[in-house]
Design a protein around this motif. Structure first.
Motif, PDB file in Angstrom:
ATOM      1  N   ARG A  71     -21.295 -27.981  29.061  1.00 49.51           N
ATOM      2  CA  ARG A  71     -20.928 -26.675  29.100  1.00 49.51           C
ATOM      3  C   ARG A  71     -22.136 -25.702  29.738  1.00 49.51           C
ATOM      4  NH1 ARG A  71     -17.793 -26.857  23.193  1.00 49.51           N
ATOM      5  NH2 ARG A  71     -16.225 -28.571  23.954  1.00 49.51           N
ATOM      6  N   ASN A  72     -23.402 -25.966  29.552  1.00 50.92           N
ATOM      7  CA  ASN A  72     -24.497 -25.120  30.172  1.00 50.92           C
ATOM      8  C   ASN A  72     -24.295 -24.778  31.571  1.00 50.92           C
ATOM      9  OD1 ASN A  72     -25.392 -25.506  27.553  1.00 50.92           O
ATOM     10  ND2 ASN A  72     -27.544 -25.346  28.194  1.00 50.92           N
ATOM     11  N   PRO A  73     -24.242 -23.654  32.006  1.00 50.99           N
ATOM     12  CA  PRO A  73     -24.220 -23.488  33.824  1.00 50.99           C
ATOM     13  C   PRO A  73     -25.382 -24.237  34.517  1.00 50.99           C
ATOM     14  CG  PRO A  73     -23.833 -21.336  32.390  1.00 50.99           C
ATOM     15  CD  PRO A  73     -24.073 -22.391  31.352  1.00 50.99           C
TER      16      PRO A  73
ATOM     17  N   SER B  72     -36.246 -35.284  38.568  1.00 50.42           N
ATOM     18  CA  SER B  72     -36.984 -34.285  39.073  1.00 50.42           C
ATOM     19  C   SER B  72     -37.329 -33.400  38.060  1.00 50.42           C
ATOM     20  CB  SER B  72     -35.926 -33.649  40.360  1.00 50.42           C
ATOM     21  OG  SER B  72     -36.260 -32.483  40.647  1.00 50.42           O
ATOM     22  N   THR B  73     -38.532 -32.243  38.450  1.00 53.09           N
ATOM     23  CA  THR B  73     -38.695 -31.404  37.495  1.00 53.09           C
ATOM     24  C   THR B  73     -38.315 -30.169  38.354  1.00 53.09           C
ATOM     25  OG1 THR B  73     -40.814 -31.179  38.774  1.00 53.09           O
ATOM     26  CG2 THR B  73     -40.649 -32.596  36.818  1.00 53.09           C
ATOM     27  N   ALA B  74     -37.559 -30.084  39.352  1.00 52.69           N
ATOM     28  CA  ALA B  74     -37.084 -28.848  40.117  1.00 52.69           C
ATOM     29  C   ALA B  74     -35.538 -28.497  39.634  1.00 52.69           C
ATOM     30  CB  ALA B  74     -36.967 -29.104  41.663  1.00 52.69           C
ATOM     31  N   PHE B  75     -35.583 -27.691  38.278  1.00 51.03           N
ATOM     32  CA  PHE B  75     -34.347 -27.520  37.808  1.00 51.03           C
ATOM     33  C   PHE B  75     -34.531 -26.302  37.085  1.00 51.03           C
ATOM     34  CE2 PHE B  75     -36.253 -30.445  34.797  1.00 51.03           C
ATOM     35  CZ  PHE B  75     -36.568 -29.764  33.635  1.00 51.03           C
ATOM     36  N   ALA B  76     -33.289 -25.497  36.507  1.00 52.77           N
ATOM     37  CA  ALA B  76     -33.358 -24.519  35.715  1.00 52.77           C
ATOM     38  C   ALA B  76     -33.513 -24.769  34.443  1.00 52.77           C
ATOM     39  CB  ALA B  76     -32.068 -23.469  36.107  1.00 52.77           C
ATOM     40  N   PRO B  77     -34.409 -24.813  33.610  1.00 47.36           N
ATOM     41  CA  PRO B  77     -34.711 -24.981  32.130  1.00 47.36           C
ATOM     42  C   PRO B  77     -33.700 -24.577  31.232  1.00 47.36           C
ATOM     43  CG  PRO B  77     -36.817 -24.164  32.909  1.00 47.36           C
ATOM     44  CD  PRO B  77     -35.670 -24.000  34.121  1.00 47.36           C
ATOM     45  N   GLU B  78     -32.837 -23.337  31.536  1.00 45.97           N
ATOM     46  CA  GLU B  78     -31.895 -22.985  30.840  1.00 45.97           C
ATOM     47  C   GLU B  78     -30.615 -23.731  31.074  1.00 45.97           C
ATOM     48  OE1 GLU B  78     -31.756 -20.376  34.495  1.00 45.97           O
ATOM     49  OE2 GLU B  78     -33.269 -21.084  33.184  1.00 45.97           O
ATOM     50  N   SER B  79     -30.470 -24.699  32.028  1.00 47.34           N
ATOM     51  CA  SER B  79     -29.456 -25.661  32.152  1.00 47.34           C
ATOM     52  C   SER B  79     -29.405 -26.492  31.270  1.00 47.34           C
ATOM     53  CB  SER B  79     -29.369 -26.072  33.439  1.00 47.34           C
ATOM     54  OG  SER B  79     -29.444 -25.190  34.334  1.00 47.34           O
ATOM     55  N   TYR B  80     -30.515 -26.969  30.537  1.00 48.39           N
ATOM     56  CA  TYR B  80     -30.656 -28.092  29.484  1.00 48.39           C
ATOM     57  C   TYR B  80     -31.199 -27.508  28.090  1.00 48.39           C
ATOM     58  CZ  TYR B  80     -29.776 -30.435  33.928  1.00 48.39           C
ATOM     59  OH  TYR B  80     -29.170 -30.657  35.073  1.00 48.39           O
TER      60      TYR B  80
END
Length: 298
Positions: free
Chosen positions: A192-194, A171-179
């Motif tokens: 460890r990324n929120p 899926s492309t529906a995610f928060a980029p900062e999480s990865y």
């Protein structure tokens, strides 16, 4: 080293190759090279196998010469070198030149020559490469039984796009900062990324270990971290499985270090096969999904 466990469920950590094993590296490379190759009579009719073999020869040479070059830059340079070779064969004048000691493109040793836009675009194309349909679900299933680790011939920023796809089922529906990769930490622990749904506890890239597989240095770094880090259960190498499609880049070097291999035999793959005898591996599966099913049954 003590004898390896007899059952696949006796291991504690899985180390994955990514491009070729979890993501469709070959299709990504092939599709992104076609626009350039179609412009030259010599390469316009190349088969998929011929394209991949020509690219891999250039890539392997650059990786051996410039182990600290970021993979996105190395991809761009490989695209440039391939086009230079084709233009020379066609009798056209060449632009640009080789790499200096830092990996910069130069026409002499003082004046840098910028890579063309097409080369740079190819270097940044990893974000467009698809993951295999079974990869994400299989990784999440395996993460219930093992700690998962990556050692990949890539740079952190490029891998972040693939990590998101593997974590989110494509899926492309995610928060980029999480990865997003860490900016300063020595090692990347993506869980460890929120907000992260990463199945991987640890990610090591060529950027981190300053070498490209099949050089042994990255393997040794990975095994050392796995053994010393509590997040990875302080696991010794006889409880580590190396999971990969590439026999030459991964399984054979793992063999040399006494690490048990699992071969994912992706159908239709052309690259990653040794010129001589196959290295030893303990298990063979056609897909990662098949491996996950075998683990669940065991």
């Amino acid at each position: 080293m003590s004898d390896a466990p007899a059952r696949i469920t006796d291991f504690k950590v899985l180390v994955f190759d990514v491009y070729g094993t979890l993501a469709d590296w070959e299709t990504g490379i092939y599709e992104e090279l076609k626009p350039m190759l179609s412009r030259y009579r010599q390469s316009a009719g190349w088969s998929r196998k011929e394209v991949l073999e020509a690219f891999t020869a250039v890539e392997a040479d650059l990786q051996a010469k410039f182990p600290s070059l970021l993979y996105s830059d190395l991809l761009a340079k490989a695209h440039e070198v391939m086009e230079q070779t084709l233009r020379a064969s066609a009798g056209e004048a060449l632009e640009g030149a080789g790499l200096d000691s830092s990996g910069a493109s130069t026409s002499d040793q003082s004046a840098p020559v910028p890579l063309g836009e097409a080369h740079i675009r190819f270097g940044q194309s990893i974000k467009n490469w698809s993951i295999f349909p079974d990869s994400s679900a299989a990784l999440h299933a395996l993460s219930k039984h093992y700690k998962l680790v990556v050692l990949s011939n890539v740079d952190r920023q490029s891998f972040s796009h693939t990590l998101a796809k593997l974590s989110e089922g494509g899926s492309t529906a995610f928060a980029p900062e999480s990865y997003s990769p860490p900016e300063s930490e020595e090692y990347w622990f993506p869980q460890r990324n929120p907000g992260s749904k990463s199945p991987f506890t640890l990610v090591l890239t060529a950027q981190d270990v300053q070498s490209y597989k099949p050089a042994l240095h990255g393997f040794k770094v990975a095994l050392d971290v796995i053994h010393k880090d509590a997040a990875l259960l302080n696991t010794p190498k006889d409880r580590v499985l190396w999971v990969a499609q590439s026999l030459s880049h991964d399984i054979e070097p793992a063999n040399r270090l006494g690490v048990t291999g699992v071969y994912i035999n992706r159908r239709g793959a052309y690259m990653g096969f040794p010129s001589g005898a196959e290295p030893h591996y303990a298990w063979k599966f056609e897909t990662l999904g098949e491996m996950a099913e075998a683990v669940e049954k065991a």
